[in-house]
Structure formats: C-alpha cells, structure tokens
Motif scaffolding. Structure first.
Motif, PDB file in Angstrom:
ATOM      1  N   ILE A  99       0.841  -1.195   0.000  1.00  0.00           N
ATOM      2  CA  ILE A  99       0.000   0.000   0.000  1.00  0.00           C
ATOM      3  C   ILE A  99       0.880   1.250   0.000  1.00  0.00           C
ATOM      4  CG2 ILE A  99      -1.603   1.357   1.425  1.00  0.00           C
ATOM      5  CD1 ILE A  99      -2.932  -1.373   2.181  1.00  0.00           C
ATOM      6  N   ALA A 100       1.904   1.256   0.843  1.00  0.00           N
ATOM      7  CA  ALA A 100       2.803   2.415   0.898  1.00  0.00           C
ATOM      8  C   ALA A 100       3.509   2.615  -0.442  1.00  0.00           C
ATOM      9  CB  ALA A 100       3.823   2.236   2.020  1.00  0.00           C
ATOM     10  N   PHE A 101       3.946   1.521  -1.063  1.00  0.00           N
ATOM     11  CA  PHE A 101       4.630   1.614  -2.353  1.00  0.00           C
ATOM     12  C   PHE A 101       3.710   2.216  -3.406  1.00  0.00           C
ATOM     13  CE2 PHE A 101       5.669  -0.099  -6.526  1.00  0.00           C
ATOM     14  CZ  PHE A 101       6.990   0.274  -6.647  1.00  0.00           C
ATOM     15  N   GLU A 102       2.491   1.713  -3.499  1.00  0.00           N
ATOM     16  CA  GLU A 102       1.574   2.219  -4.525  1.00  0.00           C
ATOM     17  C   GLU A 102       1.135   3.647  -4.240  1.00  0.00           C
ATOM     18  OE1 GLU A 102       1.264   1.082  -7.417  1.00  0.00           O
ATOM     19  OE2 GLU A 102       2.163  -0.866  -7.010  1.00  0.00           O
ATOM     20  N   ARG A 103       0.981   4.005  -2.978  1.00  0.00           N
ATOM     21  CA  ARG A 103       0.658   5.405  -2.664  1.00  0.00           C
ATOM     22  C   ARG A 103       1.787   6.324  -3.101  1.00  0.00           C
ATOM     23  NH1 ARG A 103      -1.992   4.518   3.328  1.00  0.00           N
ATOM     24  NH2 ARG A 103      -4.082   4.004   2.583  1.00  0.00           N
ATOM     25  N   GLU A 104       3.018   5.915  -2.848  1.00  0.00           N
ATOM     26  CA  GLU A 104       4.166   6.728  -3.267  1.00  0.00           C
ATOM     27  C   GLU A 104       4.287   6.742  -4.784  1.00  0.00           C
ATOM     28  OE1 GLU A 104       7.196   9.346  -3.288  1.00  0.00           O
ATOM     29  OE2 GLU A 104       5.805   8.875  -1.673  1.00  0.00           O
ATOM     30  N   ASN A 105       4.031   5.620  -5.420  1.00  0.00           N
ATOM     31  CA  ASN A 105       4.041   5.549  -6.880  1.00  0.00           C
ATOM     32  C   ASN A 105       3.022   6.530  -7.453  1.00  0.00           C
ATOM     33  OD1 ASN A 105       4.868   4.503  -9.347  1.00  0.00           O
ATOM     34  ND2 ASN A 105       3.790   2.579  -9.112  1.00  0.00           N
ATOM     35  N   LEU A 106       1.839   6.535  -6.885  1.00  0.00           N
ATOM     36  CA  LEU A 106       0.780   7.445  -7.312  1.00  0.00           C
ATOM     37  C   LEU A 106       1.181   8.892  -7.078  1.00  0.00           C
ATOM     38  CD1 LEU A 106      -2.090   7.598  -8.430  1.00  0.00           C
ATOM     39  CD2 LEU A 106      -2.940   7.304  -6.108  1.00  0.00           C
ATOM     40  N   ARG A 107       1.739   9.185  -5.910  1.00  0.00           N
ATOM     41  CA  ARG A 107       2.175  10.557  -5.596  1.00  0.00           C
ATOM     42  C   ARG A 107       3.241  11.023  -6.592  1.00  0.00           C
ATOM     43  NH1 ARG A 107       5.842  13.526  -3.439  1.00  0.00           N
ATOM     44  NH2 ARG A 107       7.302  11.855  -3.030  1.00  0.00           N
ATOM     45  N   TRP A 108       4.211  10.153  -6.901  1.00  0.00           N
ATOM     46  CA  TRP A 108       5.267  10.524  -7.833  1.00  0.00           C
ATOM     47  C   TRP A 108       4.695  10.751  -9.235  1.00  0.00           C
ATOM     48  CZ3 TRP A 108       6.910   7.929 -12.246  1.00  0.00           C
ATOM     49  CH2 TRP A 108       7.993   8.536 -12.887  1.00  0.00           C
ATOM     50  N   CYS A 109       3.817   9.870  -9.696  1.00  0.00           N
ATOM     51  CA  CYS A 109       3.220  10.029 -11.021  1.00  0.00           C
ATOM     52  C   CYS A 109       2.458  11.344 -11.129  1.00  0.00           C
ATOM     53  CB  CYS A 109       2.269   8.867 -11.333  1.00  0.00           C
ATOM     54  SG  CYS A 109       3.085   7.314 -11.726  1.00  0.00           S
ATOM     55  N   GLU A 110       1.678  11.662 -10.110  1.00  0.00           N
ATOM     56  CA  GLU A 110       0.907  12.909 -10.138  1.00  0.00           C
ATOM     57  C   GLU A 110       1.829  14.124 -10.165  1.00  0.00           C
ATOM     58  OE1 GLU A 110      -1.571  12.199  -6.717  1.00  0.00           O
ATOM     59  OE2 GLU A 110      -3.098  11.164  -7.919  1.00  0.00           O
ATOM     60  N   ARG A 111       2.913  14.071  -9.410  1.00  0.00           N
ATOM     61  CA  ARG A 111       3.869  15.186  -9.415  1.00  0.00           C
ATOM     62  C   ARG A 111       4.574  15.285 -10.763  1.00  0.00           C
ATOM     63  NH1 ARG A 111       9.165  16.804  -6.439  1.00  0.00           N
ATOM     64  NH2 ARG A 111       9.040  19.030  -6.864  1.00  0.00           N
ATOM     65  N   ALA A 112       5.005  14.167 -11.313  1.00  0.00           N
ATOM     66  CA  ALA A 112       5.668  14.178 -12.618  1.00  0.00           C
ATOM     67  C   ALA A 112       4.725  14.728 -13.686  1.00  0.00           C
ATOM     68  CB  ALA A 112       6.152  12.782 -12.978  1.00  0.00           C
ATOM     69  N   LEU A 113       3.458  14.354 -13.637  1.00  0.00           N
ATOM     70  CA  LEU A 113       2.479  14.885 -14.596  1.00  0.00           C
ATOM     71  C   LEU A 113       2.317  16.396 -14.440  1.00  0.00           C
ATOM     72  CD1 LEU A 113      -0.192  12.060 -14.539  1.00  0.00           C
ATOM     73  CD2 LEU A 113       0.966  12.943 -16.580  1.00  0.00           C
TER      74      LEU A 113
END
Length: 189
Positions: free
Chosen positions: A163-177
């Motif tokens: 869960i922590a990994f996917e939340r961070e993955n999501l946070r990074w993707c949103e920031r990169a976008l």
C-alpha cells in the motif's frame, strides 16, 4: 532469492491448488514478488520433487482433477531458515518506465504523460485491490487489534508495504504529470 520461498510463504496460509496460489500471488504477493501461473506450476513441481511440499489429487466430476499442495515439515524448516537469514542485498528498483522518463527529453512530452497516466491508473487499481484485501484481513477489527491478536501478521505487514509503495508511486506520477504540464504551458506561452 528464488520464487521457491515466495511459494513456500504463500502456503503458510494453508493448502492450495496451483490456481489458488496464482490468485494469492495476484492479491497479496504481487506487490513484492510477482509470478506468472506457469512459473508457479513449475516451482510447485520442483518443490514437490524436493520434498518441501506435498500434493494430493482432488477428483472433480465436471472439471479436471486438481492437485492441492501443502507445506511439509521439511518445507517449514527450509522456509524458517530462509526467514532467519538477513537479505543478501538491499532492494533495487528495476522499472522500464523510469528509463523512458530518464530518456524523454527531446521526445514528445505527451507520450511520457500518457505513460504516466497509465501508471497512475495501475497504481489506483492496485491500491483498490490492496484496500479490499486489507478489509478482508481486518474483518471488522481495527488495525491495532488485528496486529495484536492475529495468528499471523506477516501478510498484513507486507500488505502495508505494498500500500505504501503504490501510494508513493501514485504521488510521484501525479507530481511528474504536474511538472510536464507546467513545462508544456511555459513552452506554449
């Protein structure tokens, strides 16, 4: 580490067919050790030959017979010895998307944005699945009660990591976008 120990750890939950194990991998182990059904079936055969798992055939009337696998005492000992060893090396990220993002300068930023949108969608989907697993494990208990009283907490702890990994993955993707969109807006101005 080989798939061997991931399969042995999955069988700690109890007897399972190869099909059921592939579902366990999809839901609870894929966040840290993915495997295809074909890999699982090959590994189950090796583990059976090595005496680490035992198989029994369940006859079915309208379907092919299925084999149900359980850990043997030798399998439990081997898994216990593995669990007591420190990891050989720290985790490393191997992610094709990151290589593409690393090399994207000079390419169409819209293509990178599409890839990030797709990864965002995947992360949201995985988070949804992990949250459903979490709710099933908790079964109405709060997290502290579960962690205090559950017979096994390993599956929950690894789920927390996923869960922590996917939340961070999501946070990074949103920031990169956001960064790509800001850069595109500046170039368009």
């Amino acid at each position: 580490m080989s798939l061997k120990y991931a399969v042995l750890a999955a069988l700690l939950e109890g007897e399972a067919s190869g099909y059921e194990l592939s579902k366990v991998f999809d839901v609870s182990l894929a966040n840290f050790w993915p495997a295809t059904p074909q890999q699982l079936y090959r590994e189950l055969e090796r583990l059976s030959q090595d005496g680490l798992v035992q198989a029994r055939v369940v006859r079915q009337e309208r379907r092919p017979n299925k084999r149900m696998f359980t850990l043997t005492e030798a399998g439990r000992r081997d898994l216990g010895a593995f669990a007591a060893e420190p990891p050989r090396r720290p985790t490393a990220i191997r992610d094709e998307l990151l290589i593409k993002i690393q090399a994207m300068d000079g390419a169409d930023p819209a293509v990178a944005a599409d890839m990030l949108e797709e990864r965002t969608s995947w992360a949201r989907g995985k988070l949804g699945r992990y949250e459903r697993v979490r709710e099933r494990l908790l079964a109405g208990r709060d997290e502290e009660e579960y962690l205090r009283d559950a017979e096994r907490v390993g599956p929950y702890l690894t789920l927390m990591a996923g869960i922590a990994f996917e939340r961070e993955n999501l946070r990074w993707c949103e920031r990169a976008l956001r960064i790509l969109r800001q850069r595109a807006a500046l170039k368009g101005a």
